[in-house]
Design an enzyme around this catalytic site. Structure first.
Site, PDB file in Angstrom:
ATOM      1  N   GLY B  24       0.842  -1.197   0.000  1.00 45.04           N
ATOM      2  CA  GLY B  24       0.000   0.000   0.000  1.00 45.04           C
ATOM      3  C   GLY B  24       0.869   1.236   0.000  1.00 45.04           C
ATOM      4  N   THR B  27       0.320   9.071   1.563  1.00 44.11           N
ATOM      5  CA  THR B  27       1.125  10.279   1.410  1.00 44.11           C
ATOM      6  C   THR B  27       2.340  10.232   2.322  1.00 44.11           C
ATOM      7  OG1 THR B  27      -0.350  11.251   3.014  1.00 44.11           O
ATOM      8  CG2 THR B  27      -0.671  11.881   0.714  1.00 44.11           C
ATOM      9  N   ALA B  29       3.762   7.214   3.805  1.00 47.48           N
ATOM     10  CA  ALA B  29       4.627   6.037   3.801  1.00 47.48           C
ATOM     11  C   ALA B  29       4.200   5.040   2.747  1.00 47.48           C
ATOM     12  CB  ALA B  29       4.585   5.375   5.171  1.00 47.48           C
ATOM     13  N   VAL B  31       4.160   0.868   2.246  1.00 48.65           N
ATOM     14  CA  VAL B  31       4.308  -0.337   3.050  1.00 48.65           C
ATOM     15  C   VAL B  31       4.580  -1.534   2.143  1.00 48.65           C
ATOM     16  CG1 VAL B  31       3.251  -1.824   4.771  1.00 48.65           C
ATOM     17  CG2 VAL B  31       2.732   0.611   4.739  1.00 48.65           C
ATOM     18  N   LYS B  47       7.796  -0.495   6.571  1.00 51.03           N
ATOM     19  CA  LYS B  47       7.140   0.787   6.332  1.00 51.03           C
ATOM     20  C   LYS B  47       8.215   1.804   5.989  1.00 51.03           C
ATOM     21  CE  LYS B  47       4.254   4.085   8.956  1.00 51.03           C
ATOM     22  NZ  LYS B  47       3.307   4.179  10.073  1.00 51.03           N
ATOM     23  N   ASP B 144      -3.956   8.849  19.818  1.00 49.88           N
ATOM     24  CA  ASP B 144      -4.723   8.588  18.592  1.00 49.88           C
ATOM     25  C   ASP B 144      -5.343   7.205  18.614  1.00 49.88           C
ATOM     26  OD1 ASP B 144      -5.899   9.312  16.245  1.00 49.88           O
ATOM     27  OD2 ASP B 144      -4.182   8.826  14.983  1.00 49.88           O
TER      28      ASP B 144
END
Lengths: 447, 358
Positions: B24, B27, B29, B31, B47, B144
Site C-alpha cells: 500500500g 502520502t 509512507a 508499506v 514501512k 490517537d
C-alpha cells in the site's frame, strides 16, 4: 524491581550502555577505520596525513559538547533539549570520527533534532537565523546521518527529574514528614527519628576525609550537636544545587551516561555534593549493606541485606569520581582545588585551550576530503531520489550512484583529491509553501 | 575500504530483511511485505517513510515520534518494531510486525458482517486496556486511539499501532498541544484547549472504542469540532462547573445557557444503549466517558474493574472472530499517519486544524 526492568528495556540500556573497556575499544575501532579512510582518500603522491588519536578525537567531541551547552543556554532551551543534544553528539561520535564529520557541523543538527525529539520544536528558519553563519541547509544536511549514527534511537533518559524527586523527599524528611519504607535500613524509624538523625549527620567532607565519613556515620548522632532546622534546609539546598550543577555539566560531558543508569548518575551527583546526606538518603530507601550497623528492625527476620546495596555504593562512588573529574571542565561548578589534580589526570575531555587549538589545527590537515561538503553530499543523495515520489527505479538509482562514485574516484586520482566542489550550481531545493508544523504544534513546541 | 561503524551497523540491519511486494502507499509512507533473509517464513511489514518535500524542517515529527516510542515500548499488545534502517537516499525503513488480519474497524463495520459477542468485545477491550496501561505506566500518551489503529495479528491478538502522535508526559508543567486524537475519539477537555492533561485523554478514546464495538457504528460522530462538542453534550451531558469543577477556566470553554444544558446521562440511558454488556460493563463504560478528566477512570482502574471477571469470560484469542483483511489491508493500516481517518470521511488530519486562538 520493576523500575530496573523498565530501564533495561530502554534503548539507552540496550544500545548505549558499555563497560569501560568496550567503550574504549569502540572508540579505537572508529578511529582506526576513519584514519584508514582518510589515508586512502589522499593521493599516494601526497604526504601521509597525521591523523587524530582516539583521545584527541574525544577531547574535540567533549569540547563541542561544551559548546553545545553554551549554545543551548544562549538559545534559552530547556535542560532536557540541551542534555539530549549533548548525548546525541557523544553517541554519534562513538561510531563516527571527527576526521570524517567535523563536530562543528554536527552540533547545530544535534541541537535541532533534540528540539524535535524533546517537544520543543523551533521552526528551522528561526533556529538557523539565531546561529551565526548558519543556513537552514547546514542544519539539515547531516540530520539523516545523525539519526543513523544514533541507531534511530531518539529517547535519552536523564537524571534531572530523579534528583528533583530526591530533593523533595529529603526536604520532607528534614521537616519531620518523611518515612522510610519497610525493608530499608531505616525501616520502622518514625518521622521524628529520621529528622533527628538527619540533623546530626556529620558535615560534608572535603576530599581526603571521605574515608573517615563512613565510619563516623556508623556511630553517628550521640555526641554531635543537632543542626538547627534552617541550617539543615540550607545544607539540602546547597547539596541539591551542587548536584544539579554537576548534572548540567560534568554528567553530560563525561561518559557517565554510557556507564551508569540515570538513577545512579543523580545519586552519584548527590554523593559528590554531600556524601553523608547521600548515604543517609540511601539508608532510607534500601536495606543496609552488610557490615554497616544494623538497625533495630533489620537485625532479626529481615534476612540478608540485598546484594544491590552492596553493589550500589561502589557504583555511586565511581560515578561521583567521574563527575568530579569533569567538574573543572568549565561547565561544572568550580570545585575545591584539592580535586583539580585528579581531574586533569582523569578527565579525558579536559584539555587546555592551547591543546584544543593544536588538535583542531591537526584535524584541519587530516579531514576526510570526501566528506567535507555535507550540504553538497546531502543534495547529491537527494538528487538520486529526484525522480522523487520514490518512483525512480532502483537499478537506475544504483547505476547513477555507481557512476557518480566512479567519477568522484577518478577525479580524485587525476586531480590529487582536491576538495571537490559538489556545488553543482543547482541549489534550488526550495519547494513551495508546505504545510509544515501546525500552529498548535509550534505553540506546543515553543511553550 | 571499510565504511564507518555506523554505516556498517545499518548495512547489517538492512541485510537482515528482504523487501517484497508493495502492499500500500499513502502520502506518508509506503508499506511493503518483507521477510527475514535467513528465514522466508518469518514475515514482516516494512514501512518506508517518504521524504516529505513540503516539510522543510527535516525528519517529520510523525516519523520521529513513531520511531522514538516504538523503539522503547515492547508489549504483546503493541505493534513490535523489530528494527529501523536507512536505505539509499535517506529513506527511513521501519521493520514492523506483520499483522495480516486487518484492524478492529473492519470487524466492527465489515459489510459482510462478522458476528461477534460480548465475550469477544471483552477480549478485545482487555487487550486494548493492557496496551494503553503499559504506555501510561511508562509515561507515554498515545493520543490517537481508534479502531483502525488497533491491528490484529494472525493469532487474533490486538495490537495498538501508529505512534505518530504519541508523547511523553512525565514532566508535569510542560504544556502540550490540544490538537490531537481523531475527532470522534477526542475528549472534551481537548476541545476546550486544555494544555495540561494526562492519560485520561486516551481513556476517553478507549471508551469511544468500547461503545463502538457494541453499537457497531461510531458512538459520537461529529462533523466539525464545534459539532463534536454538541454531539458529546447530547450523548453524555453538557460540561458545566457542576459536573466538572474548573471547566470554565479552560481557554476554549464556551458557557452554555442554562436552558440549553443537557444533564449528564444516568445509568438507565446507558443500559438502554449498551445493555448488551450488562450492568457491570455499562458501569465500566461510564467510568471511561466521565466528562471531568480528573474523575475519569485511569487505566489501572479500568484493569481492576469487575467486568473482566464477570461472565461471560473473555474469548480466548485463538477463538476470536476473524476476517481475512489480507495484505492490502496491512498496507492501508500502516501507511496512514496520525490523526487521519480513512478516505472520504471528514477530519483528514486532526492536528492540522487550527482553532485560531492565540
Amino acid at each position: 524491581m520493576a523500575e530496573d526492568d523498565i530501564y533495561r528495556s530502554s534503548t539507552q540500556y540496550r544500545l548505549w550502555s558499555f563497560s569501560r573497556s568496550a567503550l574504549h575499544e569502540l572508540r579505537e575501532r572508529t578511529n582506526h577505520l576513519a584514519a584508514a579512510r582518510v589515508r586512502a582518500a589522499f593521493p599516494p603522491s601526497a604526504p601521509v596525513p597525521d591523523c587524530l588519536t582516539p583521545s584527541e578525537e574525544l577531547a574535540l567531541v567533549t569540547y563541542y559538547c561544551k559548546q553545545c551547552l553554551s549554545l543551548g543556554s544562549f538559545l534559552d532551551f530547556p535542560t532536557g533539549v540541551v542534555a539530549t543534544a549533548t548525548q546525541y553528539l557523544k553517541r554519534f561520535y562513538l561510531t563516527n570520527s571527527p576526521m570524517t564529520y567535523h563536530p562543528k557541523a554536527l552540533l547545530p543538527t544535534a541541537l535541532f533534532l533534540a528540539t524535535k525529539t524533546e517537544n520543543h520544536h523551533v521552526p528551522l528558519r528561526d533556529f538557523a537565523r539565531r546561529l551565526p553563519r548558519t543556513e537552514p541547509d547546514d542544519v539539515l544536511a547531516p540530520e539523516f546521518l545523525l539519526t543513523q549514527g544514533l541507531r534511530f534511537a531518539f529517547d535519552v533518559r536523564h537524571p534531572h527529574r530523579g534528583l528533583k524527586g530526591a530533593y523533595l523527599e529529603l526536604r520532607a524528611l528534614a521537616d519531620g514528614k518523611g518515612v522510610a519504607p519497610p525493608r530499608s535500613a531505616r525501616a520502622g524509624a518514625s518521622p521524628a527519628d529520621l529528622q533527628r538523625e538527619m540533623r546530626r549527620l556529620p558535615p560534608r567532607s572535603t576530599k581526603g576525609e571521605a574515608a573517615a565519613t563512613a565510619t563516623a556515620l556508623a556511630d553517628t548522632d550521640k555526641d554531635r550537636d543537632a543542626a538547627p532546622p534552617a541550617a539543615l534546609q540550607q545544607r539540602l539546598q546547597d547539596a541539591y544545587g551542587r548536584a544539579n550543577e554537576s548534572l548540567r555539566g560534568p554528567a553530560l560531558l563525561s561518559d557517565a551516561y554510557f556507564h551508569f543508569s540515570p538513577a545512579q548518575i543523580w545519586l552519584g551527583a548527590l554523593w559528590a555534593a554531600d556524601e553523608p546526606l547521600a548515604r543517609f538518603y540511601v539508608a532510607t530507601k534500601l536495606p543496609a549493606a552488610s557490615g554497616a550497623a544494623p538497625t533495630r528492625q533489620d537485625g532479626g527476620g529481615g534476612g540478608a541485606p540485598l546484594a544491590s546495596t552492596k553493589r550500589l555504593v561502589p557504583a555511586l562512588q565511581a560515578c561521583a569520581d567521574m563527575l568530579a573529574a569533569h567538574s573543572d571542565d568549565g561547565a561544572g561548578p568550580s570545585s575545591s582545588s584539592s580535586s583539580s589534580a585528579t581531574a586533569a589526570a582523569a578527565a579525558p575531555g579536559a584539555r587546555s585551550k592551547d591543546d584544543l587549538v593544536r588538535i583542531d589545527k591537526k584535524l584541519y590537515q587530516c579531514r576526510n576530503p570526501d566528506k567535507l561538503d555535507l550540504v553538497g553530499l546531502n543534495r547529491a543523495q537527494k538528487r538520486d531520489q529526484a525522480g522523487l515520489d520514490g518512483r525512480l527505479d532502483e537499478n537506475v538509482a544504483k547505476r547513477r550512484r555507481v557512476e557518480r562514485e566512479k567519477g568522484e574516484k577518478e577525479a580524485e586520482e587525476v586531480f590529487g583529491g582536491a576538495l571537490k566542489g559538489v556545488g553543482n550550481g543547482g541549489g534550488g531545493e526550495d519547494a513551495g509553501g508546505g504545510e509544515g508544523t501546525t500552529e498548535a504544534e509550534k505553540k506546543e513546541m515553543a511553550a | 575500504m571499510g565504511a564507518d561503524i555506523a554505516e556498517q551497523l545499518n548495512e547489517e540491519t538492512r541485510r537482515r530483511y528482504v523487501k517484497g511486494k508493495k502492499l500500500g502507499e499513502g502520502t506518508y509512507a509506503i508499506v511493503y511485505r518483507g521477510h527475514l533473509a535467513a528465514d522466508p517464513a518469518q514475515a514482516v511489514a516494512i514501512k518506508k517513510i517518504k521524504v516529505n518535500a513540503d516539510y522543510k524542517d527535516g525528519l517529520t515529527m510523525d516519523a520521529i515520534r513513531e520511531v522514538k516510542f516504538l523503539q522503547e515500548l515492547s508489549h504483546p499488545n503493541i505493534i513490535a518494531m523489530h528494527a529501523v534502517f536507512s536505505s539509499r537516499n535517506q529513506n527511513l525503513n521501519l521493520v514492523l510486525e506483520f499483522l495480516p488480519l486487518g484492524d478492529l474497524e473492519m470487524l466492527i463495520r465489515g459489510s459482510d458482517s462478522v458476528a461477534y459477542g460480548i465475550a469477544d468485545i471483552k477480549a478485545w477491550m482487555a487487550m486494548l486496556a493492557r496496551a494503553v496501561h503499559f504506555c501510561h505506566s511508562r509515561f507515554v500518551l498515545h493520543r490517537d486511539i481508534k479502531p483502525n489503529n488497533l491491528l490484529i495479528a494472525a493469532d487474533g491478538t490486538v495490537k495498538l499501532a501508529d505512534f505518530g502522535l504519541a508523547r511523553g508526559f512525565a514532566d508535569p508543567y510542560s504544556p502540550m498541544t490540544h490538537n490531537v486524537i481523531t475527532r470522534w475519539y477526542r475528549p472534551p477537555e481537548l476541545f476546550f484547549r486544555a494544555r495540561f492533561y494526562s492519560g485520561a485523554v486516551d481513556v476517553w478514546s478507549m471508551g469511544c472504542v468500547f461503545a463502538e464495538l457494541v453499537m457497531r457504528t461510531p458512538f459520537m460522530p461529529g462533523n466539525t469540532d464545534i459539532d463534536q462538542v454538541s454531539v458529546i453534550s447530547r450523548a453524555i451531558g453538557t460540561p458545566t462547573e457542576d459536573n466538572w469543577p474548573g471547566v470554565s477556566s479552560l481557554e476554549g470553554y464556551v458557557p452554555v445557557a442554562k436552558d440549553k444544558v443537557n444533564p449528564v446521562q444516568g445509568k438507565q440511558y446507558y443500559l438502554g444503549l449498551f445493555g448488551l454488556v450488562g450492568p457491570l460493563g455499562v458501569d465500566l463504560l461510564m467510568s471511561m466517558l466521565v466528562l471531568d478528566p480528573r474523575r475519569r477512570a485511569t487505566t489501572r482502574k479500568v484493569l481492576a474493574h469487575d467486568w473482566w471477571r464477570a461472565e461471560p469470560k473473555p474469548t480466548k484469542k485463538e477463538e476470536l472472530p476473524k476476517k481475512g483483511g489480507g495484505e492490502s489491508r496491512v498496507g492501508e493500516d500502516l501507511k496512514r499517519r496520525g490523526g487521519e481517518l480513512e478516505n472520504g470521511r471528514s477530519d483528514k488530519v486532526a492536528r492540522k486544524l487550527d482553532f485560531g486562538g492565540k
